[in-house]
Enzyme design. Sequence first.
Site, short mmCIF file in Angstrom:
data_model
loop_
_atom_site.label_atom_id
_atom_site.label_comp_id
_atom_site.label_asym_id
_atom_site.label_seq_id
_atom_site.Cartn_x
_atom_site.Cartn_y
_atom_site.Cartn_z
CG HIS A 97 -17.61 -69.19 -44.76
ND1 HIS A 97 -16.64 -68.28 -44.42
CD2 HIS A 97 -17.52 -69.33 -46.10
CE1 HIS A 97 -15.99 -67.88 -45.50
NE2 HIS A 97 -16.51 -68.51 -46.55
CG HIS A 121 -19.06 -63.72 -52.42
ND1 HIS A 121 -19.68 -64.59 -51.55
CD2 HIS A 121 -17.72 -63.82 -52.17
CE1 HIS A 121 -18.77 -65.18 -50.80
NE2 HIS A 121 -17.57 -64.74 -51.16
CG HIS A 178 -16.76 -60.41 -48.72
ND1 HIS A 178 -15.99 -60.64 -47.60
CD2 HIS A 178 -16.39 -61.36 -49.63
CE1 HIS A 178 -15.21 -61.69 -47.82
NE2 HIS A 178 -15.43 -62.14 -49.05
CG HIS A 186 -14.27 -64.16 -53.04
ND1 HIS A 186 -14.35 -63.50 -51.85
CD2 HIS A 186 -13.56 -63.34 -53.88
CE1 HIS A 186 -13.72 -62.32 -51.95
NE2 HIS A 186 -13.24 -62.21 -53.18
CG ASP A 221 -14.67 -69.66 -50.64
OD1 ASP A 221 -14.66 -68.66 -51.36
OD2 ASP A 221 -14.83 -69.59 -49.40
CG HIS A 222 -18.81 -68.47 -51.49
ND1 HIS A 222 -19.76 -68.57 -50.49
CD2 HIS A 222 -17.65 -68.15 -50.87
CE1 HIS A 222 -19.19 -68.30 -49.32
NE2 HIS A 222 -17.91 -68.04 -49.53
CG ASP A 252 -17.61 -65.07 -47.61
OD1 ASP A 252 -18.29 -65.99 -47.14
OD2 ASP A 252 -16.52 -65.24 -48.18
#
Length: 318
Positions: free
Chosen positions: A270, A63, A141, A65, A67-68, A211
Amino acid sequence: MMKLTFLGTSSGTPTRHRNVSGLAVQTVLGADWVLIDCGEGTQHRVLQTPLSLNDLAAVCITHVHGDHCYGLPGLLASAGMNKRTKPLKLIAPLPVWQWFEATRALTDLHLPYEVEHVNLDGPSLVYEVPGVCIESHALLHRVPSHAYRVQVETRRVRLKADALRAIGLPPGPAWRALQTGEDVPFNGDVLRSADYTDAQVEAVAAVMGGDNAEPALLRDACKSAQLLVHEATFTQDALDKVGPGPMHSSARLLAEFAQAVEVPNLILTHFSARHQNEEGMAALMAETQACYSGHAFLANDLDVYELDGAGHVTVTRA
């Protein structure tokens, strides 16, 4: 049959001992490997492993976001500077591709290889090469998020040596030809490879989730899978205090689901920074083991997990 190297196991932000999300997946079928998620700093973790960016076959982003995916432009730029030329698949939701294209344009990033985007709004089969296939599965999410099911299949062909000796065919080139699928002339007849070989097929599958607030969405993906890798950002107590807004899973939610679908191996990752101490990690494991009777693991950065053909998991700690 499958090797997983964790390149980041922290949620949201890196900490002293954990980077943000990244997971390298290798198979017994060759040097090519797949990267699932690419948080900032992923390429630094890759440098601490034997992995080569020239062998990277595909990047699967769960996805949009940061941090990914914030590590993606830098990693691909480094691959180009290391003289990579072969094409690369980027399997990701459309917003990830749009962000990457904007970053490439605005930072004057020129790659000496093609990046092919595979969107996640079509069929679930997103990657397929001989012996390896990857499917995407939608999760729940704050933004569209996905899991990836990776299946590896190997085929071993064994000769019926006793039968060949019984008809008088000695070991040699004809045996090798039969084993590779060729029919062979012998004494005025033709020996069919199918009659003198047995094929043994082994297949394993692992599901790697992004997530997700609802592990049960992976029920179909986990059918016949030997391993589930999934976020456990919080303990249940912490999740109750945080509330539903972040849309993450607790160790208890995940463990209850894994027990219900009888997946034999479970790796949690995570982790929220609030749990990244000895007491916090012990609480996550205790919560998991209270609900799940399979083999449970808490991932650390640079841990290497191997899934064999019998579905057993072994771990080499960093």
